[in-house]
Design a protein around this motif. Structure first.
Motif, PDB file in Angstrom:
ATOM      1  N   PHE A 306       5.215  -1.158   1.404  1.00 25.92           N
ATOM      2  CA  PHE A 306       6.452  -0.391   1.448  1.00 25.92           C
ATOM      3  C   PHE A 306       6.139   1.081   1.725  1.00 25.92           C
ATOM      4  N   GLY A 307       6.954   1.700   2.567  1.00 27.90           N
ATOM      5  CA  GLY A 307       6.804   3.117   2.855  1.00 27.90           C
ATOM      6  C   GLY A 307       8.147   3.794   2.952  1.00 27.90           C
ATOM      7  N   GLU A 308       8.144   5.094   3.188  1.00 31.35           N
ATOM      8  CA  GLU A 308       9.391   5.842   3.242  1.00 31.35           C
ATOM      9  C   GLU A 308      10.254   5.450   4.445  1.00 31.35           C
ATOM     10  N   ASN A 309       9.655   4.772   5.439  1.00 37.24           N
ATOM     11  CA  ASN A 309      10.409   4.354   6.630  1.00 37.24           C
ATOM     12  C   ASN A 309      10.772   2.874   6.635  1.00 37.24           C
ATOM     13  N   GLY A 310      10.386   2.117   5.591  1.00 35.85           N
ATOM     14  CA  GLY A 310      10.679   0.684   5.576  1.00 35.85           C
ATOM     15  C   GLY A 310       9.537  -0.105   4.986  1.00 35.85           C
ATOM     16  N   ASP A 311       9.412  -1.361   5.376  1.00 39.20           N
ATOM     17  CA  ASP A 311       8.344  -2.212   4.852  1.00 39.20           C
ATOM     18  C   ASP A 311       7.862  -3.183   5.920  1.00 39.20           C
ATOM     19  N   GLU A 326     -12.856 -14.719  -3.486  1.00 42.91           N
ATOM     20  CA  GLU A 326     -13.809 -15.238  -4.469  1.00 42.91           C
ATOM     21  C   GLU A 326     -14.146 -14.157  -5.494  1.00 42.91           C
ATOM     22  N   ARG A 327     -14.710 -14.562  -6.619  1.00 46.01           N
ATOM     23  CA  ARG A 327     -15.038 -13.653  -7.720  1.00 46.01           C
ATOM     24  C   ARG A 327     -15.873 -12.464  -7.243  1.00 46.01           C
ATOM     25  N   LYS A 328     -15.430 -11.254  -7.591  1.00 42.76           N
ATOM     26  CA  LYS A 328     -16.119  -9.984  -7.310  1.00 42.76           C
ATOM     27  C   LYS A 328     -16.282  -9.739  -5.812  1.00 42.76           C
ATOM     28  N   GLN A 329     -15.421 -10.323  -4.997  1.00 45.74           N
ATOM     29  CA  GLN A 329     -15.536 -10.223  -3.539  1.00 45.74           C
ATOM     30  C   GLN A 329     -14.521  -9.228  -2.981  1.00 45.74           C
ATOM     31  N   ARG A 330     -14.941  -8.528  -1.905  1.00 47.51           N
ATOM     32  CA  ARG A 330     -14.047  -7.631  -1.179  1.00 47.51           C
ATOM     33  C   ARG A 330     -13.673  -8.278   0.156  1.00 47.51           C
ATOM     34  N   ASP A 331     -12.389  -8.437   0.411  1.00 45.03           N
ATOM     35  CA  ASP A 331     -11.907  -9.028   1.660  1.00 45.03           C
ATOM     36  C   ASP A 331     -11.066  -7.996   2.398  1.00 45.03           C
ATOM     37  N   VAL A 332     -11.288  -7.892   3.712  1.00 45.59           N
ATOM     38  CA  VAL A 332     -10.615  -6.877   4.519  1.00 45.59           C
ATOM     39  C   VAL A 332      -9.765  -7.561   5.595  1.00 45.59           C
ATOM     40  N   PHE A 333      -8.517  -7.077   5.752  1.00 46.56           N
ATOM     41  CA  PHE A 333      -7.585  -7.636   6.716  1.00 46.56           C
ATOM     42  C   PHE A 333      -6.934  -6.500   7.496  1.00 46.56           C
ATOM     43  N   GLN A 334      -6.393  -6.823   8.660  1.00 43.90           N
ATOM     44  CA  GLN A 334      -5.657  -5.852   9.458  1.00 43.90           C
ATOM     45  C   GLN A 334      -4.310  -6.440   9.844  1.00 43.90           C
ATOM     46  N   ILE A 335      -3.251  -5.613   9.725  1.00 47.23           N
ATOM     47  CA  ILE A 335      -1.922  -6.033  10.160  1.00 47.23           C
ATOM     48  C   ILE A 335      -1.306  -4.909  10.985  1.00 47.23           C
ATOM     49  N   GLU A 336      -0.445  -5.272  11.928  1.00 46.52           N
ATOM     50  CA  GLU A 336       0.292  -4.298  12.723  1.00 46.52           C
ATOM     51  C   GLU A 336       1.718  -4.205  12.204  1.00 46.52           C
ATOM     52  N   ALA A 337       2.235  -2.981  12.156  1.00 48.30           N
ATOM     53  CA  ALA A 337       3.603  -2.779  11.690  1.00 48.30           C
ATOM     54  C   ALA A 337       4.135  -1.476  12.251  1.00 48.30           C
ATOM     55  N   PHE A 338       5.452  -1.330  12.199  1.00 45.39           N
ATOM     56  CA  PHE A 338       6.070  -0.052  12.532  1.00 45.39           C
ATOM     57  C   PHE A 338       5.569   1.008  11.558  1.00 45.39           C
ATOM     58  N   ASN A 339       5.451   2.244  12.014  1.00 42.33           N
ATOM     59  CA  ASN A 339       4.930   3.313  11.168  1.00 42.33           C
ATOM     60  C   ASN A 339       5.779   3.452   9.900  1.00 42.33           C
ATOM     61  N   LEU A 340       5.166   3.191   8.743  1.00 46.86           N
ATOM     62  CA  LEU A 340       5.885   3.195   7.483  1.00 46.86           C
ATOM     63  C   LEU A 340       6.022   4.585   6.871  1.00 46.86           C
ATOM     64  N   GLY A 341       5.328   5.560   7.433  1.00 53.70           N
ATOM     65  CA  GLY A 341       5.324   6.883   6.827  1.00 53.70           C
ATOM     66  C   GLY A 341       4.510   6.872   5.548  1.00 53.70           C
ATOM     67  N   LYS A 342       4.874   7.708   4.596  1.00 53.15           N
ATOM     68  CA  LYS A 342       4.170   7.769   3.320  1.00 53.15           C
ATOM     69  C   LYS A 342       4.348   6.458   2.566  1.00 53.15           C
ATOM     70  N   LEU A 343       3.236   5.839   2.131  1.00 52.01           N
ATOM     71  CA  LEU A 343       3.292   4.556   1.434  1.00 52.01           C
ATOM     72  C   LEU A 343       3.772   4.763   0.002  1.00 52.01           C
ATOM     73  N   THR A 344       4.677   3.896  -0.443  1.00 56.02           N
ATOM     74  CA  THR A 344       5.289   4.063  -1.760  1.00 56.02           C
ATOM     75  C   THR A 344       5.004   2.927  -2.727  1.00 56.02           C
ATOM     76  N   ALA A 345       4.707   1.738  -2.227  1.00 49.92           N
ATOM     77  CA  ALA A 345       4.450   0.591  -3.109  1.00 49.92           C
ATOM     78  C   ALA A 345       3.847  -0.540  -2.299  1.00 49.92           C
ATOM     79  N   LEU A 346       3.328  -1.531  -3.014  1.00 47.42           N
ATOM     80  CA  LEU A 346       2.752  -2.716  -2.374  1.00 47.42           C
ATOM     81  C   LEU A 346       3.025  -3.918  -3.268  1.00 47.42           C
ATOM     82  N   LYS A 347       3.509  -4.984  -2.663  1.00 48.17           N
ATOM     83  CA  LYS A 347       3.740  -6.227  -3.396  1.00 48.17           C
ATOM     84  C   LYS A 347       2.728  -7.263  -2.939  1.00 48.17           C
TER      85      LYS A 347
END
Length: 406
Positions: A306-311, A326-347
Motif C-alpha cells: 500500500f502507498g499514498e497513490n494506491g496499492d 524455509e526456516r531462517k531463509q531469505r527469499d527475494v521477489f520482484q513485482i511490477e506496479a503503478f508508482n505507489l508513492g510513499k509506502l504506507t503499509a504491507l499485507k
C-alpha cells in the motif's frame, strides 16, 4: 436489511477508505454474532486488522454472486474502531446503503461504493458555503457563454481489449479488470459479456465491454488486469487495453504486449498497465522466515503493498525450482506496479494450503529497483509473527507498517 429475500449465501468483500489510504479488500468470513451470516434482519460483526487509515470516508462492498442464494439487500455498514487504535479519531462511522446488490434487481450491480454519513454532510456544507461566498450567477445574457460544468458523480466507461496475434494467444479463463484514476478506482470489474464477439478473447480479436454508472474516476492512471487461470486454455497474450470515458469522450491507452500465463513470460496471471504518459515501477521484496522449529511453510503466500497513490492488489509470491519460505531463509521477489508513492503499509497472507501451512514470518523489506532506500516492515514481538491457525492469534494474514511508523 429487512426485505423479502434480503439474505445471501455469497462471499462478501469490503474495502475501507480513509484519508490515509485503504484497507485493501477483505473477505468477511466469520461473523462474531451469527453462524449463518448475512441473513434477513441480522446484524453481523466482523473483526478486521488494518493499518491506521485516518478519518474514514467511504467503503466499497461487493459479493461474488456464488451460490444459489446470491441476491443481497444491504441496509448499512458500521465501522467501529477499537480503543487502542482510535487515538484522536472518531470511534464509529456509519455507511448507509439501503440498496440491493443483485444482478436481477435495481441496476444489476453486485458492488456498491458507500460514503460515510458525516462525510457526506461535511461535503454538502462545504459546497453550500462555497456557493454562498461565490459571485452571483451570470445573467441570462452571459449564461450561454459560461464554461462552468456541474460536478459529475458517475459516468459510463467503454473497455476495449485487444488479444494478440500469436499462437495460443486466446483464453477461456475468467478475466477481471480494475481501473485506477485520480479520484479513485472502479473496483473489480468482470469482463463477462463482449458486445462484439460471442466467444471473447480469441486470437487477434478486439472485445468491447460497456459499464454504466461507475464512479467518476477523473483522469485515468493505470489498470490492473488478471484472470483466474480456469479451464485448459487459460494462457492469454494481451496486446492492449483502451478505456473510453463516455462523458468526456477521452480515450486512455494501456499497452501490454505480454502473456498472462502460468507457463509463459514471468508466469504471472496479473499485469499492472500504466497509461501511456505514466511509468511502471518494479518493486523488490525480500522476505525473511523466522528461526524456530517448524517455522517454514510450503503454502501459497500473497503480498499487497500500500502507498499514498494506491496499492498493488494481492500478488502471489512464486519462483521456479526453489523451495521458498524455509526456516531462517531469505527469499527475494520482484513485482511490477503503478508508482505507489510513499509506502504506507504491507499485507502478507497465505491460503492455509498444504500439510503444514503454519509459517513464522520475521521481516519483509521493499525497495524500488532503481531506488536506494529500503523500507522494512517488521513483525511485532521477538522472533517474528506466526501466520498459523494453531499458533499465535490464529490468523493467517497480517498488516505491517513501515518501521519508522511503528
Amino acid at each position: 436489511g429487512d426485505a423479502r429475500g434480503a439474505g445471501t449465501d455469497a462471499n462478501v468483500f469490503v474495502t475501507v477508505y480513509g484519508e490515509g489510504g485503504d484497507s485493501g479488500e477483505r473477505k468477511l468470513q466469520k461473523s462474531e454474532t451469527h453462524r449463518n451470516k448475512f441473513e434477513r434482519g441480522n446484524e453481523d460483526v466482523f473483526v478486521v486488522e488494518a493499518a491506521r487509515l485516518g478519518r474514514l470516508q467511504k467503503i466499497r462492498i461487493r459479493h461474488d454472486s456464488s451460490s444459489l442464494k446470491k441476491a443481497w439487500y444491504l441496509d448499512r455498514v458500521v465501522v467501529r474502531l477499537k480503543n487502542e487504535a482510535a487515538g484522536t479519531e472518531k470511534e464509529e462511522y456509519v455507511f448507509r446503503c439501503s440498496r440491493w446488490l443483485a444482478k436481477d434487481k435495481e441496476d444489476g450491480r453486485v458492488e456498491r461504493i458507500v460514503v460515510e454519513d458525516d462525510f457526506v454532510d461535511e461535503q454538502h456544507e462545504a459546497d453550500t458555503n462555497s456557493r454562498a461566498k461565490s459571485p452571483p450567477p451570470p445573467s441570462d445574457d452571459t449564461a450561454a457563454t459560461s464554461t462552468s460544468q456541474p460536478a459529475i458523480e458517475h459516468t459510463s466507461y467503454r473497455v476495449e481489449v485487444k488479444t494478440g496475434d500469436k499462437f495460443g494467444a486466446g483464453t477461456d479463463a475468467n478475466v477481471f479488470l480494475t481501473v485506477f484514476g485520480e479520484k479513485g478506482d472502479s473496483g473489480e470489474l468482470s469482463l463477462t459479456s463482449s458486445s462484439t464477439h460471442r466467444n471473447k478473447f480469441e486470437r487477434n480479436q478486439t472485445d468491447i465491454f460497456e459499464f454504466a454508472q461507475l464512479p467518476n474516476m477523473g483522469q485515468l492512471k493505470s489498470v490492473r488486469v488478471w484472470h483466474d487461470n480456469a479451464r485448459l486454455g487459460a494462457s492469454w497474450f494481451v496486446e492492449w487495453i483502451r478505456v473510453v470515458d463516455a462523458t468526456t469522450a477521452t480515450t486512455y491507452q494501456f499497452d501490454c504486449r505480454r502473456w498472462l500465463s502460468k507457463s509463459e513470460d514471468d508466469r504471472s496471471t496479473v499485469r499492472e498497465l500504466a497509461c501511456s504518459n505514466n511509468n511502471l515501477v518494479r518493486y523488490e521484496i525480500e522476505i525473511v522466515t523466522g528461526d524456530e522449529k517448524y517455522a517454514g511453510t510450503d503454502t501459497n503466500v500473497f503480498v499487497t503493498i500500500f502507498g499514498e497513490n494506491g496499492d498493488t492488489g494481492p500478488r502471489k509470491l512464486t519462483q521456479r525450482f526453489r523451495n521458498l519460505f524455509e526456516r531462517k531463509q531469505r527469499d527475494v521477489f520482484q513485482i511490477e506496479a503503478f508508482n505507489l508513492g510513499k509506502l504506507t503499509a504491507l499485507k502478507i497472507e497465505h491460503d492455509d494450503s498444504g500439510i503444514a501451512p503454519g509459517w513464522l514470518l520475521e521481516k519483509v523489506s521493499v525497495r524500488e529497483e532503481k531506488g536506494e532506500q529500503t523500507i522494512d516492515f517488521l513483525c511485532a514481538g521477538n522472533g517474528g509473527k506466526w501466520l498459523d491457525k494453531k499458533n499465535g492469534n490464529g490468523q493467517i494474514s497480517c498488516t505491517l507498517l513501515p518501521q519508522n511508523n511503528i
